[in-house]
Design an enzyme around this catalytic site. Structure first.
Site, PDB file in Angstrom:
ATOM      1  N   ARG A  46       0.712  -1.170  -0.022  1.00 22.84           N
ATOM      2  CA  ARG A  46      -0.047   0.091   0.058  1.00 22.84           C
ATOM      3  C   ARG A  46       0.798   1.343  -0.073  1.00 22.84           C
ATOM      4  O   ARG A  46       0.496   2.241  -0.429  1.00 22.84           O
ATOM      5  CB  ARG A  46      -1.057  -0.027   1.203  1.00 22.84           C
ATOM      6  CG  ARG A  46      -2.262  -0.746   1.017  1.00 22.84           C
ATOM      7  CD  ARG A  46      -3.188  -0.904   2.069  1.00 22.84           C
ATOM      8  NE  ARG A  46      -2.352  -1.370   3.370  1.00 22.84           N
ATOM      9  CZ  ARG A  46      -3.116  -1.842   4.275  1.00 22.84           C
ATOM     10  NH1 ARG A  46      -4.492  -1.740   4.162  1.00 22.84           N
ATOM     11  NH2 ARG A  46      -2.452  -2.205   5.306  1.00 22.84           N
ATOM     12  N   LYS A 141       2.323 -19.357   4.981  1.00 25.10           N
ATOM     13  CA  LYS A 141       1.514 -19.697   6.022  1.00 25.10           C
ATOM     14  C   LYS A 141       1.444 -18.642   7.018  1.00 25.10           C
ATOM     15  O   LYS A 141       2.261 -17.538   6.895  1.00 25.10           O
ATOM     16  CB  LYS A 141       2.307 -20.840   6.816  1.00 25.10           C
ATOM     17  CG  LYS A 141       3.728 -20.383   7.346  1.00 25.10           C
ATOM     18  CD  LYS A 141       4.308 -21.088   8.662  1.00 25.10           C
ATOM     19  CE  LYS A 141       3.855 -20.567   9.808  1.00 25.10           C
ATOM     20  NZ  LYS A 141       4.997 -19.359  10.128  1.00 25.10           N
ATOM     21  N   HIS A 171       8.200 -23.300   4.197  1.00 27.62           N
ATOM     22  CA  HIS A 171       9.610 -23.291   3.887  1.00 27.62           C
ATOM     23  C   HIS A 171      10.655 -24.316   4.305  1.00 27.62           C
ATOM     24  O   HIS A 171      11.645 -24.299   4.058  1.00 27.62           O
ATOM     25  CB  HIS A 171      10.373 -21.697   4.270  1.00 27.62           C
ATOM     26  CG  HIS A 171      10.602 -21.453   5.388  1.00 27.62           C
ATOM     27  ND1 HIS A 171       9.619 -21.231   6.320  1.00 27.62           N
ATOM     28  CD2 HIS A 171      11.907 -21.426   5.997  1.00 27.62           C
ATOM     29  CE1 HIS A 171      10.186 -20.974   7.534  1.00 27.62           C
ATOM     30  NE2 HIS A 171      11.686 -20.880   7.360  1.00 27.62           N
ATOM     31  N   LYS A 175      13.942 -26.800   3.041  1.00 32.64           N
ATOM     32  CA  LYS A 175      15.546 -26.944   3.435  1.00 32.64           C
ATOM     33  C   LYS A 175      16.299 -28.273   3.281  1.00 32.64           C
ATOM     34  O   LYS A 175      15.569 -28.888   3.124  1.00 32.64           O
ATOM     35  CB  LYS A 175      15.341 -26.913   5.227  1.00 32.64           C
ATOM     36  CG  LYS A 175      14.723 -25.783   5.870  1.00 32.64           C
ATOM     37  CD  LYS A 175      14.950 -25.469   7.249  1.00 32.64           C
ATOM     38  CE  LYS A 175      14.312 -24.223   7.686  1.00 32.64           C
ATOM     39  NZ  LYS A 175      15.153 -23.091   7.976  1.00 32.64           N
ATOM     40  N   GLU A 209      14.760 -21.709  18.683  1.00 26.91           N
ATOM     41  CA  GLU A 209      15.347 -20.373  18.291  1.00 26.91           C
ATOM     42  C   GLU A 209      15.806 -19.656  19.573  1.00 26.91           C
ATOM     43  O   GLU A 209      15.200 -19.747  20.519  1.00 26.91           O
ATOM     44  CB  GLU A 209      14.171 -19.786  17.790  1.00 26.91           C
ATOM     45  CG  GLU A 209      13.599 -20.380  16.293  1.00 26.91           C
ATOM     46  CD  GLU A 209      12.574 -19.522  15.713  1.00 26.91           C
ATOM     47  OE1 GLU A 209      12.988 -19.122  14.775  1.00 26.91           O
ATOM     48  OE2 GLU A 209      11.244 -19.642  16.297  1.00 26.91           O
ATOM     49  N   ASP A 228       2.521 -21.273  15.033  1.00 26.76           N
ATOM     50  CA  ASP A 228       3.394 -20.581  14.215  1.00 26.76           C
ATOM     51  C   ASP A 228       4.500 -21.809  13.665  1.00 26.76           C
ATOM     52  O   ASP A 228       4.882 -21.614  12.639  1.00 26.76           O
ATOM     53  CB  ASP A 228       4.211 -19.564  15.164  1.00 26.76           C
ATOM     54  CG  ASP A 228       5.218 -18.759  14.252  1.00 26.76           C
ATOM     55  OD1 ASP A 228       4.902 -18.239  13.321  1.00 26.76           O
ATOM     56  OD2 ASP A 228       6.187 -18.765  14.816  1.00 26.76           O
ATOM     57  N   HIS A 233       5.569 -26.420  10.131  1.00 25.37           N
ATOM     58  CA  HIS A 233       6.841 -26.823   9.915  1.00 25.37           C
ATOM     59  C   HIS A 233       7.229 -28.194  10.652  1.00 25.37           C
ATOM     60  O   HIS A 233       7.678 -29.137   9.981  1.00 25.37           O
ATOM     61  CB  HIS A 233       7.847 -25.960  10.461  1.00 25.37           C
ATOM     62  CG  HIS A 233       7.748 -24.428   9.835  1.00 25.37           C
ATOM     63  ND1 HIS A 233       7.358 -24.167   8.710  1.00 25.37           N
ATOM     64  CD2 HIS A 233       7.814 -23.413  10.377  1.00 25.37           C
ATOM     65  CE1 HIS A 233       7.118 -22.872   8.364  1.00 25.37           C
ATOM     66  NE2 HIS A 233       7.582 -22.277   9.526  1.00 25.37           N
ATOM     67  N   LYS A 333      10.586 -19.889  21.399  1.00 31.05           N
ATOM     68  CA  LYS A 333      11.493 -18.777  21.358  1.00 31.05           C
ATOM     69  C   LYS A 333      12.416 -18.668  22.404  1.00 31.05           C
ATOM     70  O   LYS A 333      12.202 -18.823  23.678  1.00 31.05           O
ATOM     71  CB  LYS A 333      10.677 -17.432  21.004  1.00 31.05           C
ATOM     72  CG  LYS A 333       9.655 -17.652  19.801  1.00 31.05           C
ATOM     73  CD  LYS A 333       9.930 -17.225  18.653  1.00 31.05           C
ATOM     74  CE  LYS A 333       9.281 -17.309  17.594  1.00 31.05           C
ATOM     75  NZ  LYS A 333       9.756 -17.419  16.310  1.00 31.05           N
TER      76      LYS A 333
HETATM   77  C1  BG6 Z   1       8.264 -18.801  10.628  1.00 33.19           C
HETATM   78  C2  BG6 Z   1       8.086 -18.484  11.852  1.00 33.19           C
HETATM   79  O1  BG6 Z   1       7.618 -19.648   9.770  1.00 33.19           O
HETATM   80  O2  BG6 Z   1       9.716 -19.529  10.662  1.00 33.19           O
HETATM   81  C3  BG6 Z   1       8.795 -17.879  12.600  1.00 33.19           C
HETATM   82  O3  BG6 Z   1       6.575 -17.776  11.373  1.00 33.19           O
HETATM   83  C4  BG6 Z   1      10.168 -18.575  12.872  1.00 33.19           C
HETATM   84  O4  BG6 Z   1       8.387 -17.347  13.759  1.00 33.19           O
HETATM   85  C5  BG6 Z   1      10.584 -19.002  11.502  1.00 33.19           C
HETATM   86  O5  BG6 Z   1      11.203 -17.759  13.503  1.00 33.19           O
HETATM   87  C6  BG6 Z   1      11.784 -20.015  11.529  1.00 33.19           C
HETATM   88  O6  BG6 Z   1      12.364 -20.251  10.249  1.00 33.19           O
HETATM   89  P1  BG6 Z   1      14.007 -20.475  10.185  1.00 33.19           P
HETATM   90  O7  BG6 Z   1      14.060 -20.981   8.650  1.00 33.19           O
HETATM   91  O8  BG6 Z   1      14.673 -19.522  10.616  1.00 33.19           O
HETATM   92  O9  BG6 Z   1      14.202 -21.790  10.913  1.00 33.19           O
END
Ligand code: BG6
Length: 483
Positions: A46, A141, A171, A175, A209, A228, A233, A333
């Protein structure tokens, strides 16, 4: 180049994902000569920017990430920007005309926006007939926040784009190590005969993470770790570990097998959520040597959120191959290190012929490390060398991708973006997979909501609440610590 010239349109083009992941991924493909001349990347948002303003933002991001100036500038000649609002008419005619200039191109519409906008954007694309021919839509997602909202989105998108044109991205499937699981499991005669409840004691999947939620609080607080990370994942990783051998790598052969795994997950609901799940939320602590605020402080003063930033859970796959084998999953996290791995722990030998003085026998472990330093380790028992009697040691056969191949791994998005352009949906989620994943995750969220309990606090920089350790230790097992 592996593909013909294409147009890739990123809705949410000024967002975090676009600048941090999508555009750098495209730039790297450009450096490898895989973005053919005549291809166009169009950012949409936007904000009232023009092409030059947008290019300047990307230029800054790419240079900071170490891109060479001349290459970055060459790449940027293929990048444009259009300011559009999915809910307003303005600008859409011109946008459609721009895309219409290259009627033969594959067109990819990447929706890197909040899922609330997916339907409006698709409807616009439909109005302008941009859903026809070689058009594809990519959905980031999360797809919805539960089964009902996911269905609503999938129905509405499905009225404009056919399922074969719809790419639901996860994603993690891009990997390298995840794809390597296919090679490892189905390219070696060694593992498959042992890959079942007869020989495998349990499986662990950890995605840890060090980062906190930072500026993503507005999104994250409505999601939480289960939505999330786990619903998508981690379940996808679990599918790759647990699925039956597909008859081929054709997209549907692979996705059919994953779907069966998702449908066989043991349900967790109000009756057993307290036993099989642990939720946590980080408090102030330390990350990478720095003191960091707690989750609630990051959200703002007076916040009382019950959103989980950590989850550990135990599930099973109720089928012939896996009956009785626990799958322990955890993610969070602000944990002590950034590590993602799948650990397959084999059963003990049936009988020990060694004296107690040889030391304990340990179980074989296969560790698939997704990040950082991708690699595969197989832990074996061997004799400690030397004449001092027979002493047993646990050592790894250790394969690091960086050492073995001397190349750094491409980012997951590089592979996946080009798969969309090529029209290969193998590594994308089919609609029924997303639904099956929500069908399993929904009752867990409901159970947590119904309990009214807050998640357990954990100090930033620790491995989550102690209950997560108890979850596995009461079964006589431990989370993998050999890195
Ligand atoms: C995302 C999540 O899909 O994946 C994030 O929304 C997360 O919260 C991330 O940090 C982690 O991806 P990667 O590739 O850094 O492990």
């Amino acid at each position: 180049p592996l593909v013909d010239a294409f147009d890739l349109v990123i809705f949410g083009g000024t967002g975090d994902l676009a600048l941090r992941k999508l555009l750098p991924a495209l730039f790297h493909r450009f450096l490898d000569g895989q973005i053919p001349a005549g291809s166009r990347v169009v950012g949409i948002a936007r904000e009232g920017l023009d092409d030059d303003g947008y290019r300047a933002n990307i230029r800054k991001a790419l240079l900071e990430a170490g891109g060479a100036k001349d290459k970055v500038d060459a790449f940027l000649t293929q990048v444009a920007y259009r300011s559009l609002d999915a809910r307003k008419d303005e600008g859409w005619d011109a946008f459609a005309a721009l895309i219409g200039e290259q009627p033969d191109h594959v067109r990819v519409f990447y929706l890197s926006t909040s899922p609330e906008l997916f339907v409006d954007i698709c409807n616009r694309l439909g109005e302008y007939d941009l859903n026809r021919g070689k058009s594809r839509v990519v959905l980031e997602k999360p797809i919805g926040r539960d089964l009902a909202s996911a269905n609503q989105i999938n129905d509405a998108v499905g009225r404009i784009f056919d399922e074969s044109q719809t790419y639901r991205i996860d994603h993690y499937l891009g990997k390298e190590t995840v794809q390597n699981l296919l090679a490892l499991r189905f390219g070696n005669a060694l593992f498959e005969p042992l890959w079942n409840a007869g020989h495998i004691d349990h499986v662990q999947i950890t995605v840890a993470e060090t980062l906190g939620v930072g500026t993503r609080g507005a999104y994250y607080d409505r999601a939480g770790a289960l939505r999330d990370m786990v619903q998508n994942h981690i379940l996808q990783l679990l599918c790759m570990v647990a699925m039956e051998p597909p008859s081929s790598l054709s997209p549907d052969a692979v996705r059919d097998e994953k779907l069966k795994v998702l449908r066989s997950l043991r349900p967790i609901d109000e009756s057993n959520a307290a036993q099989y799940t642990v939720r946590g939320q980080y408090r102030a602590g330390a990350a990478e040597g720095q003191s960091v605020p707690g989750y609630l402080e990051e959200l703002g003063p007076g916040s009382k959120s019950h959103t989980e930033t950590f989850v550990a859970l135990k599930t099973e796959i109720e089928n012939w191959r896996w009956a009785g084998v626990p799958f322990y999953l955890r993610t969070g996290k602000r944990l002590p290190e950034r590590v993602s791995e799948i650990v397959v722990v084999f059963k003990s030998v049936p009988h020990s012929i060694f004296d107690a003085s040889a030391g304990p026998l340990t179980q074989n472990r296969l560790v698939l490390r997704l990040q950082p330093d991708e690699g595969v380790k197989l832990w074996l028992t061997i004799k400690h060398p030397g004449p001092g009697g027979l002493r047993l040691r646990h050592v790894p056969l250790d394969m690091s991708f960086a050492e073995a191949f001397g190349v750094s791994q491409p980012d997951a998005y590089e592979r996946l973006l080009l798969d969309v352009v090529r029209g290969n949906p193998t590594l994308f989620m089919r609609r029924d997979e997303v639904e099956a994943a929500w069908r399993w995750a929904g009752p867990i969220l409901d159970a947590w909501g119904a309990s009214g309990e807050a998640p357990r606090p954990y100090t930033a920089g620790t491995w989550g609440p102690s209950a997560a350790v108890a979850l596995i230790e009461r079964d006589g097992r431990t989370w993998n610590e050999d890195s």
